[in-house]
Design a protein around this motif. Structure first.
Motif, PDB file in Angstrom:
ATOM      1  N   ASP A 197       0.934  -1.184   0.113  1.00 14.52           N
ATOM      2  CA  ASP A 197       0.124   0.084  -0.109  1.00 14.52           C
ATOM      3  C   ASP A 197       0.961   1.441   0.025  1.00 14.52           C
ATOM      4  O   ASP A 197       0.570   2.368  -0.628  1.00 14.52           O
ATOM      5  N   ALA A 198       1.738   1.191   0.850  1.00 15.45           N
ATOM      6  CA  ALA A 198       2.914   2.377   1.002  1.00 15.45           C
ATOM      7  C   ALA A 198       3.520   2.639  -0.542  1.00 15.45           C
ATOM      8  O   ALA A 198       3.634   3.715  -0.827  1.00 15.45           O
ATOM      9  N   VAL A 199       3.943   1.483  -1.248  1.00 16.86           N
ATOM     10  CA  VAL A 199       4.725   1.794  -2.431  1.00 16.86           C
ATOM     11  C   VAL A 199       3.742   2.037  -3.488  1.00 16.86           C
ATOM     12  O   VAL A 199       4.017   3.018  -4.363  1.00 16.86           O
ATOM     13  N   VAL A 200       2.568   1.681  -3.465  1.00 22.10           N
ATOM     14  CA  VAL A 200       1.457   2.183  -4.505  1.00 22.10           C
ATOM     15  C   VAL A 200       1.251   3.642  -4.194  1.00 22.10           C
ATOM     16  O   VAL A 200       1.075   4.443  -5.143  1.00 22.10           O
ATOM     17  N   LYS A 201       1.106   4.106  -3.167  1.00 21.56           N
ATOM     18  CA  LYS A 201       0.888   5.258  -2.956  1.00 21.56           C
ATOM     19  C   LYS A 201       1.965   6.534  -3.298  1.00 21.56           C
ATOM     20  O   LYS A 201       1.611   7.408  -3.786  1.00 21.56           O
ATOM     21  N   ARG A 202       3.033   5.831  -3.030  1.00 21.87           N
ATOM     22  CA  ARG A 202       4.228   6.762  -3.369  1.00 21.87           C
ATOM     23  C   ARG A 202       4.467   6.565  -5.080  1.00 21.87           C
ATOM     24  O   ARG A 202       4.655   7.722  -5.346  1.00 21.87           O
ATOM     25  N   VAL A 203       4.313   5.689  -5.801  1.00 25.67           N
ATOM     26  CA  VAL A 203       4.779   5.704  -6.982  1.00 25.67           C
ATOM     27  C   VAL A 203       3.435   6.127  -7.959  1.00 25.67           C
ATOM     28  O   VAL A 203       3.423   6.288  -9.112  1.00 25.67           O
ATOM     29  N   ALA A 204       2.337   6.033  -7.269  1.00 29.09           N
ATOM     30  CA  ALA A 204       0.766   6.747  -8.043  1.00 29.09           C
ATOM     31  C   ALA A 204       0.904   8.064  -8.468  1.00 29.09           C
ATOM     32  O   ALA A 204       0.330   8.727  -9.426  1.00 29.09           O
ATOM     33  N   GLN A 205       1.906   8.866  -7.786  1.00 27.96           N
ATOM     34  CA  GLN A 205       2.165  10.156  -8.266  1.00 27.96           C
ATOM     35  C   GLN A 205       2.953  10.451  -9.472  1.00 27.96           C
ATOM     36  O   GLN A 205       2.966  11.292 -10.251  1.00 27.96           O
ATOM     37  N   GLU A 206       3.694   9.391  -9.984  1.00 27.50           N
ATOM     38  CA  GLU A 206       4.740   9.187 -11.043  1.00 27.50           C
ATOM     39  C   GLU A 206       4.073   8.284 -12.248  1.00 27.50           C
ATOM     40  O   GLU A 206       4.619   8.584 -13.522  1.00 27.50           O
ATOM     41  N   LEU A 207       3.354   7.344 -11.921  1.00 25.76           N
ATOM     42  CA  LEU A 207       2.963   6.202 -12.953  1.00 25.76           C
ATOM     43  C   LEU A 207       1.709   6.129 -13.168  1.00 25.76           C
ATOM     44  O   LEU A 207       0.721   6.337 -12.241  1.00 25.76           O
ATOM     45  N   ILE A 228      -0.935  -1.336 -11.450  1.00 27.34           N
ATOM     46  CA  ILE A 228      -1.478  -2.709 -11.256  1.00 27.34           C
ATOM     47  C   ILE A 228      -0.705  -3.806 -11.737  1.00 27.34           C
ATOM     48  O   ILE A 228      -0.694  -4.912 -11.143  1.00 27.34           O
ATOM     49  N   PHE A 229      -0.177  -3.627 -13.110  1.00 28.50           N
ATOM     50  CA  PHE A 229       0.673  -4.565 -13.958  1.00 28.50           C
ATOM     51  C   PHE A 229       1.720  -4.890 -13.081  1.00 28.50           C
ATOM     52  O   PHE A 229       2.088  -6.419 -12.869  1.00 28.50           O
ATOM     53  N   ILE A 230       2.572  -4.077 -12.457  1.00 28.06           N
ATOM     54  CA  ILE A 230       3.856  -4.504 -11.534  1.00 28.06           C
ATOM     55  C   ILE A 230       3.463  -4.865 -10.551  1.00 28.06           C
ATOM     56  O   ILE A 230       4.091  -5.871 -10.123  1.00 28.06           O
ATOM     57  N   ARG A 231       2.666  -4.523  -9.807  1.00 33.34           N
ATOM     58  CA  ARG A 231       2.112  -5.102  -8.595  1.00 33.34           C
ATOM     59  C   ARG A 231       1.774  -6.624  -8.683  1.00 33.34           C
ATOM     60  O   ARG A 231       2.107  -7.445  -7.988  1.00 33.34           O
ATOM     61  N   HIS A 232       1.102  -6.911  -9.684  1.00 34.44           N
ATOM     62  CA  HIS A 232       0.655  -8.314  -9.943  1.00 34.44           C
ATOM     63  C   HIS A 232       1.928  -9.243 -10.710  1.00 34.44           C
ATOM     64  O   HIS A 232       1.919 -10.545 -10.076  1.00 34.44           O
ATOM     65  N   ILE A 233       2.637  -8.401 -11.066  1.00 34.53           N
ATOM     66  CA  ILE A 233       3.967  -9.286 -11.410  1.00 34.53           C
ATOM     67  C   ILE A 233       4.541  -9.747 -10.029  1.00 34.53           C
ATOM     68  O   ILE A 233       5.031 -10.973  -9.869  1.00 34.53           O
ATOM     69  N   PHE A 234       4.669  -8.761  -9.061  1.00 38.27           N
ATOM     70  CA  PHE A 234       5.402  -9.206  -7.939  1.00 38.27           C
ATOM     71  C   PHE A 234       4.616 -10.169  -7.087  1.00 38.27           C
ATOM     72  O   PHE A 234       4.987 -11.140  -6.531  1.00 38.27           O
TER      73      PHE A 234
END
Length: 65
Positions: free
Chosen positions: A22-32, A38-44
């Protein structure tokens, strides 16, 4: 380690993973864009599930048949 201790450990690990995700998504949501996140999250998640499932003989048994 008994079953209760193992369950507690897995629950703590699951909550820590969700918090980090959740913290990573909130951080990168400003740039991506959303779909890239969603794609990168599902890969991990797929990699993580693969690591968790592969050592299990129950996972490999249907593939051998």
């Amino acid at each position: 380690m008994n079953d209760n201790s193992r369950g507690i450990l897995f629950m703590i690990l699951a909550m820590a993973t969700m918090l980090t995700s959740d913290a990573v998504v909130k951080r990168v949501a400003q740039e991506l864009p959303l779909f890239q996140i969603i794609f990168i999250r599902h890969i991990f998640m797929t990699i993580g599930l693969g690591v968790m499932c592969c050592p299990s003989s129950e996972f490999l048994e249907p593939m051998a048949a």
